[in-house]
Design an enzyme around this catalytic site. Structure first.
Site, PDB file in Angstrom:
ATOM      1  N   GLY A  18       0.850  -1.189   0.000  1.00 58.03           N
ATOM      2  CA  GLY A  18       0.000   0.000   0.000  1.00 58.03           C
ATOM      3  C   GLY A  18       0.888   1.241   0.000  1.00 58.03           C
ATOM      4  O   GLY A  18       2.053   1.208  -0.438  1.00 58.03           O
ATOM      5  N   LYS A 212      -2.397   6.320  18.822  1.00 56.95           N
ATOM      6  CA  LYS A 212      -2.477   7.698  18.306  1.00 56.95           C
ATOM      7  C   LYS A 212      -3.534   7.833  17.212  1.00 56.95           C
ATOM      8  O   LYS A 212      -4.082   8.920  16.996  1.00 56.95           O
ATOM      9  CB  LYS A 212      -1.103   8.202  17.843  1.00 56.95           C
ATOM     10  CG  LYS A 212      -0.452   7.354  16.753  1.00 56.95           C
ATOM     11  CD  LYS A 212      -0.668   7.884  15.378  1.00 56.95           C
ATOM     12  CE  LYS A 212      -0.436   6.815  14.333  1.00 56.95           C
ATOM     13  NZ  LYS A 212      -0.314   7.320  12.981  1.00 56.95           N
TER      14      LYS A 212
HETATM   15  N1  LIG Z   1       0.248   5.376   4.916  1.00 58.34           N
HETATM   16  C1  LIG Z   1       0.916   5.901   5.911  1.00 58.34           C
HETATM   17  O1  LIG Z   1       1.234   7.090   5.894  1.00 58.34           O
HETATM   18  C2  LIG Z   1       1.349   5.028   7.044  1.00 58.34           C
HETATM   19  C3  LIG Z   1       2.373   5.494   7.859  1.00 58.34           C
HETATM   20  C4  LIG Z   1       2.796   4.706   8.912  1.00 58.34           C
HETATM   21  C5  LIG Z   1       2.188   3.467   9.129  1.00 58.34           C
HETATM   22  N2  LIG Z   1       1.191   3.042   8.319  1.00 58.34           N
HETATM   23  C6  LIG Z   1       0.620   1.709   8.607  1.00 58.34           C
HETATM   24  O2  LIG Z   1       1.034   0.814   7.593  1.00 58.34           O
HETATM   25  C7  LIG Z   1       0.072  -0.221   7.447  1.00 58.34           C
HETATM   26  C8  LIG Z   1      -0.206  -0.440   5.971  1.00 58.34           C
HETATM   27  O3  LIG Z   1      -0.736   0.741   5.427  1.00 58.34           O
HETATM   28  P1  LIG Z   1      -0.468   1.227   3.932  1.00 58.34           P
HETATM   29  O4  LIG Z   1      -0.552   2.722   3.977  1.00 58.34           O
HETATM   30  O5  LIG Z   1       0.765   0.631   3.379  1.00 58.34           O
HETATM   31  O6  LIG Z   1      -1.716   0.566   3.149  1.00 58.34           O
HETATM   32  P2  LIG Z   1      -2.916   1.317   2.361  1.00 58.34           P
HETATM   33  O7  LIG Z   1      -4.030   1.605   3.294  1.00 58.34           O
HETATM   34  O8  LIG Z   1      -2.353   2.436   1.543  1.00 58.34           O
HETATM   35  O9  LIG Z   1      -3.370   0.230   1.308  1.00 58.34           O
HETATM   36  C9  LIG Z   1      -4.202  -0.860   1.603  1.00 58.34           C
HETATM   37  C10 LIG Z   1      -3.421  -2.101   1.228  1.00 58.34           C
HETATM   38  O10 LIG Z   1      -4.165  -3.248   1.634  1.00 58.34           O
HETATM   39  C11 LIG Z   1      -4.105  -4.200   0.583  1.00 58.34           C
HETATM   40  N3  LIG Z   1      -5.213  -5.140   0.731  1.00 58.34           N
HETATM   41  C12 LIG Z   1      -6.518  -4.954   0.421  1.00 58.34           C
HETATM   42  N4  LIG Z   1      -7.209  -6.091   0.689  1.00 58.34           N
HETATM   43  C13 LIG Z   1      -6.314  -6.977   1.177  1.00 58.34           C
HETATM   44  C14 LIG Z   1      -6.416  -8.322   1.648  1.00 58.34           C
HETATM   45  N5  LIG Z   1      -7.570  -8.963   1.676  1.00 58.34           N
HETATM   46  N6  LIG Z   1      -5.283  -8.940   2.106  1.00 58.34           N
HETATM   47  C15 LIG Z   1      -4.106  -8.284   2.117  1.00 58.34           C
HETATM   48  N7  LIG Z   1      -3.937  -7.017   1.678  1.00 58.34           N
HETATM   49  C16 LIG Z   1      -5.034  -6.377   1.220  1.00 58.34           C
HETATM   50  C17 LIG Z   1      -4.140  -3.354  -0.666  1.00 58.34           C
HETATM   51  O11 LIG Z   1      -3.668  -4.092  -1.757  1.00 58.34           O
HETATM   52  C18 LIG Z   1      -3.172  -2.252  -0.274  1.00 58.34           C
HETATM   53  O12 LIG Z   1      -1.843  -2.653  -0.493  1.00 58.34           O
HETATM   54  C19 LIG Z   1      -1.135   0.183   8.294  1.00 58.34           C
HETATM   55  O13 LIG Z   1      -1.096  -0.513   9.513  1.00 58.34           O
HETATM   56  C20 LIG Z   1      -0.898   1.646   8.565  1.00 58.34           C
HETATM   57  O14 LIG Z   1      -1.437   2.060   9.795  1.00 58.34           O
HETATM   58  C21 LIG Z   1       0.774   3.783   7.271  1.00 58.34           C
END
Ligand SMILES: NC(=O)c1ccc[n+]([C@@H]2O[C@H](COP(=O)([O-])OP(=O)(O)OC[C@H]3O[C@@H](n4cnc5c(N)ncnc54)[C@H](O)[C@@H]3O)[C@@H](O)[C@H]2O)c1
EC number: 1.1.1.8
Length: 360
Positions: A18, A212
Site C-alpha cells: 500500500g 495515536k
Molecule cells: N500510509 C501511511 O502514511 C502510514 C504510515 C505509517 C504506518 N502506516 C501503517 O502501515 C500499514 C499499511 O498501510 P499502507 O498505507 O501501506 O496501506 P494502504 O491503506 O495504503 O493500502 C491498503 C493495502 O491493503 C491491501 N489489501 C486490500 N485487501 C487486502 C487483503 N484482503 N489482504 C491483504 N492485503 C489487502 C491493498 O492491496 C493495499 O496494499 C497500516 O497498519 C498503517 O497504519 C501507514
C-alpha cells in the site's frame, strides 16, 4: 565475491504494497544496494488487483517501477520486484517486513506457517491491535505467535507521502531483547532523510503507534466542527495522557521516555494535523455523523484503509472488559461517536476528561 558469501547475505521481503508499504520498499531498496550485508533485490508482495486499464497492479509496478495505485509518481528503485505470489515473495527471505493494514495480518500469517526459513527475523510497521477472547493482542504478538519468529516494530511520525518525497523525518524501532537485530533493522531503513533510533521497549513503541490513530479521529472531529487550535491542542494533550495511562495498564514495563520519541508525541502531532484518519473524521463531523465511516473511507481513500475507527472499537472492548470507562473518556467517546451513539460535538465534554485524569 564467491557463492558462499552471497548465501550469507540477508534477503529482504516486504509483505504489503500500500502507501506505506511502497515507501518502506523504496527506503529499503536504497540501502540494500548500499550495504554488502543485504541482497540487492527486494521482493514486495502485492495483494493483486486489476486496474481500470485492465492491467494487473503487480505488472504495472514491474513495468513502470511505480506503484501507480498507492504511491503514484514515485520510483521505488529498480531492485524492487512486485510479486503477487506470497509463497514466492518470501522464498529464501530471512528479513520480513510486515506492512499490510492490520485486519489482514492474521490471514497472511496463516498462509506463511511452515514456509519460512528457520532463522527469519520480522519487523512490523503495522498500526493496530486485535481483541481476542483472552484480551487484547498487539500485532507484533499475533505475528510472532503465528510464525514463531522474533518481531520488532518500527513506528514514528511517518506520513508516507512526505517520506516518499524524501522530506526529513524520524522513526523509532522497538525491540525486546536483541539489540543487534534491532540495529540491523535500523541500518536497513535509515537514510539521510529518515533517521531511525532503536529503543528497548517493544510494547511502548507499538502501543504509541496504535493508540495515536484514535486520538487522530478525535482531532478530525474537532477540525470538522471548526473548533480551532486551542481545542485541538487540548484534545492532543488529553489523548496523550490516555495513551500513556492505557499503555501502562496493559503493559507495566512501558517506559515513560518512549512517549517523547518519534513514535510518541511526534507521531501523535503529525497524525492529528496530517494523515487519513484525521481527514476522514473531519468529513464525518462535517456531515454531522450522518454518513458512516465505511462510505467515507471508500469515497475518500481510493482503496487505502482507515485504522483509527477499528482501533477505537478494539480499545473500547478493552475498556469494557476491564471496566475502565471512567478513566478513558476520550477513547470511549471516540468509539461512541464513530458508531453513531453520540454526536461529534460530544468530543469536548471537558469536565469528564478532568475528572478522569484524577482517577488515572
Ligand atoms: N500510509 C501511511 O502514511 C502510514 C504510515 C505509517 C504506518 N502506516 C501503517 O502501515 C500499514 C499499511 O498501510 P499502507 O498505507 O501501506 O496501506 P494502504 O491503506 O495504503 O493500502 C491498503 C493495502 O491493503 C491491501 N489489501 C486490500 N485487501 C487486502 C487483503 N484482503 N489482504 C491483504 N492485503 C489487502 C491493498 O492491496 C493495499 O496494499 C497500516 O497498519 C498503517 O497504519 C501507514
Amino acid at each position: 565475491m564467491n557463492a558462499e558469501e552471497i548465501t550469507e547475505k540477508y534477503k529482504v521481503a516486504v509483505i504489503g504494497s500500500g502507501n506505506w508499504g511502497s515507501v518502506a520498499a523504496k527506503l529499503i531498496a536504497s540501502n540494500t544496494l548500499n550495504y554488502d550485508i543485504f541482497h540487492d533485490e527486494v521482493r514486495m508482495w502485492v495483494f493483486d488487483e486489476t486496474l481500470p486499464s485492465g492491467e494487473k497492479l503487480s505488472d504495472a509496478i514491474n513495468q513502470t517501477n511505480v506503484n501507480v495505485k498507492y504511491l503514484p509518481g514515485i520510483e521505488l528503485g529498480k531492485n524492487v520486484i512486485a510479486d503477487p505470489d506470497l509463497d514466492h515473495a518470501v522464498r529464501d527471505a530471512n528479513m520480513l517486513v510486515f506492512v499490510t493494514p492490520h485486519q489482514f495480518v492474521e490471514g497472511v500469517c496463516k498462509r506463511l506457517v511452515g514456509k519460512l526459513r528457520g532463522d527469519v527475523q520480522v519487523i512490523s510497521l503495522i498500526k493496530g491491535m486485535e481483541f481476542k477472547v483472552d484480551g487484547p493482542c498487539m500485532i507484533s504478538s499475533v505475528i510472532s505467535k503465528q510464525l514463531g519468529a522474533c518481531c520488532c516494530v518500527l513506528m514514528g511520525a511517518n506520513i508516507a507521502d512526505e517520506i516518499a518525497e524524501e522530506k526529513f523525518s524520524e522513526a523509532t524501532i522497538g525491540y525486546r531483547e536483541n539489540k543487534e537485530v534491532a540495529e540491523r533493522w535500523a541500518r536497513l531503513f535509515a537514510t539521510p532523510y529518515f533517521s531511525v533510533t532503536a529503543i528497548q521497549d517493544l510494547e511502548g513503541v507499538e502501543l504509541c503507534g496504535t493508540l495515536k490513530n484514535v486520538v487522530a479521529i478525535a482531532a478530525g472531529f474537532v477540525d470538522g466542527l471548526e473548533m480551532g487550535s486551542n481545542t485541538k491542542a487540548a484534545i492532543i494533550r488529553i489523548g496523550l495522557n490516555e495513551m500513556r495511562a492505557f499503555s501502562k495498564r496493559l503493559s507495566p514495563s512501558v517506559r515513560e521516555d518512549t512517549f517523547f520519541e518519534s513514535c510518541g508525541m511526534a507521531d501523535l502531532i503529525a497524525t492529528c494535523f496530517g494523515g487519513r484518519n484525521r481527514k476522514v473524521a473531519e468529513a464525518f463531523a462535517i456531515h454531522g455523523g450522518q454518513r458512516p465511516f465505511d462510505d467515507l473511507e471508500t469515497e475518500m481513500l481510493q482503496g487505502q484503509k482507515l485504522q483509527g475507527v477499528s482501533t477505537a472499537r478494539e480499545v473500547y472492548q478493552v475498556l469494557e472488559s476491564n471496566r475502565w470507562f471512567d478513566s478513558f473518556p476520550l477513547f470511549r467517546t471516540v468509539h461512541e461517536i464513530c458508531i453513531g451513539n453520540k454526536p461529534p460535538s460530544a468530543i469536548v465534554h471537558y469536565n469528564d476528561f478532568r475528572k478522569a485524569e484524577d482517577k488515572i
